[in-house]
Scaffold this motif. Structure first.
Motif, PDB file in Angstrom:
ATOM      1  N   TYR A 244       0.824  -1.205   0.000  1.00  0.00           N
ATOM      2  CA  TYR A 244       0.000   0.000   0.000  1.00  0.00           C
ATOM      3  C   TYR A 244       0.860   1.258   0.000  1.00  0.00           C
ATOM      4  CZ  TYR A 244      -4.188  -2.686   1.140  1.00  0.00           C
ATOM      5  OH  TYR A 244      -5.237  -3.562   1.101  1.00  0.00           O
TER       6      TYR A 244
ATOM      7  N   ALA B  58       0.832   5.296   1.093  1.00  0.00           N
ATOM      8  CA  ALA B  58       0.242   5.973   2.250  1.00  0.00           C
ATOM      9  C   ALA B  58      -0.772   7.036   1.865  1.00  0.00           C
ATOM     10  CB  ALA B  58       1.340   6.602   3.098  1.00  0.00           C
TER      11      ALA B  58
ATOM     12  N   ARG C 269       3.023   9.206   8.625  1.00  0.00           N
ATOM     13  CA  ARG C 269       1.805   9.522   7.879  1.00  0.00           C
ATOM     14  C   ARG C 269       1.834  10.988   7.475  1.00  0.00           C
ATOM     15  NH1 ARG C 269      -0.004   6.483  12.453  1.00  0.00           N
ATOM     16  NH2 ARG C 269      -0.507   4.334  11.840  1.00  0.00           N
TER      17      ARG C 269
ATOM     18  N   CYS D  50       3.694  -1.425   3.506  1.00  0.00           N
ATOM     19  CA  CYS D  50       3.286  -0.046   3.201  1.00  0.00           C
ATOM     20  C   CYS D  50       4.525   0.804   2.951  1.00  0.00           C
ATOM     21  CB  CYS D  50       2.475   0.531   4.365  1.00  0.00           C
ATOM     22  SG  CYS D  50       1.845   2.210   4.066  1.00  0.00           S
TER      23      CYS D  50
ATOM     24  N   ASP E 138       6.949   1.705   5.664  1.00  0.00           N
ATOM     25  CA  ASP E 138       7.841   0.662   6.183  1.00  0.00           C
ATOM     26  C   ASP E 138       9.227   0.699   5.546  1.00  0.00           C
ATOM     27  OD1 ASP E 138       5.647  -0.335   7.648  1.00  0.00           O
ATOM     28  OD2 ASP E 138       5.061  -1.662   5.994  1.00  0.00           O
TER      29      ASP E 138
ATOM     30  N   ARG F 100       1.861  -7.586  10.320  1.00  0.00           N
ATOM     31  CA  ARG F 100       1.905  -6.237  10.857  1.00  0.00           C
ATOM     32  C   ARG F 100       1.508  -6.217  12.324  1.00  0.00           C
ATOM     33  NH1 ARG F 100       3.008  -2.654   7.232  1.00  0.00           N
ATOM     34  NH2 ARG F 100       2.876  -1.061   8.845  1.00  0.00           N
TER      35      ARG F 100
ATOM     36  N   ASP G 106      -1.772  -0.908  12.796  1.00  0.00           N
ATOM     37  CA  ASP G 106      -2.786  -0.691  11.769  1.00  0.00           C
ATOM     38  C   ASP G 106      -2.287   0.324  10.745  1.00  0.00           C
ATOM     39  OD1 ASP G 106      -4.496  -2.336  13.255  1.00  0.00           O
ATOM     40  OD2 ASP G 106      -5.291  -0.631  14.383  1.00  0.00           O
ATOM     41  N   LEU G 107      -2.711   0.146   9.507  1.00  0.00           N
ATOM     42  CA  LEU G 107      -2.493   1.155   8.485  1.00  0.00           C
ATOM     43  C   LEU G 107      -3.641   2.150   8.531  1.00  0.00           C
ATOM     44  CD1 LEU G 107      -1.347  -1.058   5.472  1.00  0.00           C
ATOM     45  CD2 LEU G 107       0.089   0.285   7.013  1.00  0.00           C
TER      46      LEU G 107
ATOM     47  N   TRP H  45      -5.247   5.991   6.762  1.00  0.00           N
ATOM     48  CA  TRP H  45      -5.188   6.971   5.677  1.00  0.00           C
ATOM     49  C   TRP H  45      -6.162   8.116   5.940  1.00  0.00           C
ATOM     50  CZ3 TRP H  45      -5.507   1.699   4.871  1.00  0.00           C
ATOM     51  CH2 TRP H  45      -4.496   1.091   4.120  1.00  0.00           C
TER      52      TRP H  45
ATOM     53  N   LYS I  13     -10.659  -3.905   6.362  1.00  0.00           N
ATOM     54  CA  LYS I  13     -10.431  -2.498   6.042  1.00  0.00           C
ATOM     55  C   LYS I  13     -11.734  -1.737   6.270  1.00  0.00           C
ATOM     56  CE  LYS I  13      -9.256   0.531   2.130  1.00  0.00           C
ATOM     57  NZ  LYS I  13      -9.021   0.508   0.669  1.00  0.00           N
TER      58      LYS I  13
END
Length: 474
Positions: A85, A87, A103, A342, A345, A381, A384-385, A387, A416
């Motif tokens: 992914y 960001a 982020r 991501c 990372d 992971r 959490d990712l 956005w 998600k």
């Protein structure tokens, strides 16, 4: 070409070149300590960051509607990730995240950087603060020669004339496009991204960048090189030859796109061949990926059928191709189908591989995924990712309502969740089972939805940088 060295710089009284004598443990070979690596033993690192390339734009990811034999060579000689992914679904914040390991919302970069008034409308700053952590700066501190070649788009251009110069982020040399503080005049003869008057024409830009990257590495042979190779050809308008300059209706046609993609692929092949001729192929770690999703999508061909596109938090906007190739260390032809990776990372992972250090005191979003990156072991992971994109009416959105997402998203495991910060439009998808986000499962999992929505909304309100006036003050 411009040449600079910046060993220590201050901004507003802050020193932002950071050094530390302690080194991480790396994963080279049998996970030996990297503190003892000499400069010659560290790999060259090249990040090829393609502009607006969808996951369906590569034949190693799609069913064959286009062919990219040279980029496919990277996958054949390296490792292809199926769950990577970016960001952000747009250029500037995605580049900020890659550079900082953080982020982009937390640095006040929310969408593509443009003129000051437009930045203010989107509640964002005019450029990335030069005191931010920088991958290039950290690598420079352990002996890397550093170069940025291609699109910058983290400040400068249009009416933003006070953006920090690129060397302040840790680069020894640079060649950049219009969207930077000091664009190369050979590709910016006019006050815009490209023009007929450019000495290097639109269709020759990637070749020019490849030449510059190979030249930089040749001049620094014998020492490790870090190169951002960030071409902008795959961003429309697509102009494959001189006869298309005045044919504006063709600029977004599929035929023009495929012609530009064919040339782009050829230049990536020329870069590979240049490294081999130089004797640097075996010890060069190449990462090939994209900054954000495709637009137009040609009826979702460019997203492999995934919902969304550029400027959307659905998968088509943030789920990108990702190939890593390092012949000396990575087994050829492997596919990583477990690890969720991501862009944030990459900074910690490359620091582990090289023995570099990340500056202390920052809220990093990335994880050390170096074992997975080198094909040693799948990694799960721990975090959490999250956005943020599209918080108000001034943000771009896909033309079709079905592909316009809520402005917040979070991924945990296979789930998600998307939601607006006012808690409207709650959506939950099982991405492993439903990668095209067709079935909203929010009604079936109220506890999970509350937990994830609480977390992403709290992060958004507590960590975002809010611009309150014209200027670049936090």
């Amino acid at each position: 070409m411009f040449y600079f060295e910046c060993r220590e710089t201050s901004l507003n009284g802050q020193i932002f070149l950071h050094m530390d004598n302690n080194l991480f443990l790396g994963t080279l070979g049998a996970l030996a300590a990297v503190g003892s690596l000499t400069a010659a033993e560290r790999p060259n690192i090249v990040i090829i960051y393609t502009d607006d390339m969808g996951i369906g734009d590569l034949s190693c990811y799609n069913s064959g509607w286009v062919t990219t034999p040279n980029i496919d060579r990277l996958a054949a000689e390296g490792l292809k990730f199926n769950h990577y992914y970016t960001a952000s679904p747009v250029s500037s914040p995605s580049r900020v995240a890659l550079t900082t390991g953080m982020r982009p919302t937390e640095w006040g970069i929310n969408t593509f950087l443009h003129e000051r008034a437009g930045n203010a409308r989107c509640e964002q700053l005019d450029y990335l603060d030069a005191s931010a952590p920088s991958m290039a700066r950290s690598l420079k501190e352990v002996g890397y020669a550093t170069a940025h070649i291609g699109k910058w788009h983290m400040g400068g251009g249009r009416d933003v004339d006070d953006a920090p110069q690129i060397p302040l982020y840790g680069f020894d040399e640079y060649v950049s496009t219009y969207e930077s503080p000091d664009p190369d005049k050979l590709i910016t003869a006019s006050n815009w991204i490209w023009s007929k008057q450019d000495s290097i024409k639109r269709w020759d830009r990637t070749a020019y960048f490849v030449d510059k990257a190979l030249d930089f590495m040749a001049r620094h042979k014998g020492e490790p090189c870090f190169v951002n190779l960030w071409p902008d050809d795959m961003h429309d308008p697509w102009i494959p030859a001189a006869e298309f300059f005045d044919d504006k209706p063709s600029w977004k046609k599929r035929s023009n796109f495929t012609a530009v993609l064919e040339e782009y692929d050829r230049q990536i092949g020329r870069f590979i061949d240049g490294l081999k001729a130089m004797g640097e192929w075996e010890n060069t770690l190449i990462i090939f990926t994209s900054d954000n999703g495709a637009l137009p999508t040609f009826d979702q061909l460019r997203t492999n059928g995934q919902r969304g596109s550029k400027v959307s938090l659905y998968e088509g906007g943030v789920h990108m191709p990702f190939i890593v190739c390092w012949p000396a260390e990575i087994e050829a032809g492997e596919i990583e189908d477990e690890t969720v990776l991501c862009s944030v990372d990459l900074f910690p992972s490359l620091c582990t591989i090289t023995g570099a250090r990340m500056p202390k005191g920052f809220n990093y979003a990335g994880e050390d995924m170096s074992r997975a990156l080198l094909g040693k072991k799948a990694q799960h992971r721990k975090t959490d990712l999250m956005w943020d994109f599209g918080r108000n009416r001034y943000f771009g959105r896909p033309p079709q309502p079905h592909h316009q997402s809520p402005h917040l998203a979070i991924r945990r495991g296979d789930y998600k969740l998307l939601v607006n910060s006012d808690r409207t439009r709650l959506e939950l998808y099982d991405i492993r089972k439903d990668p095209n986000e067709t079935t909203n499962m929010a009604g079936r999992h109220p506890k999970l939805c509350k937990e994830l929505s609480d977390k992403v909304i709290d992060w958004y309100f507590s960590k975002r940088v809010v611009r309150t006036e014209v200027g670049n003050d936090k």
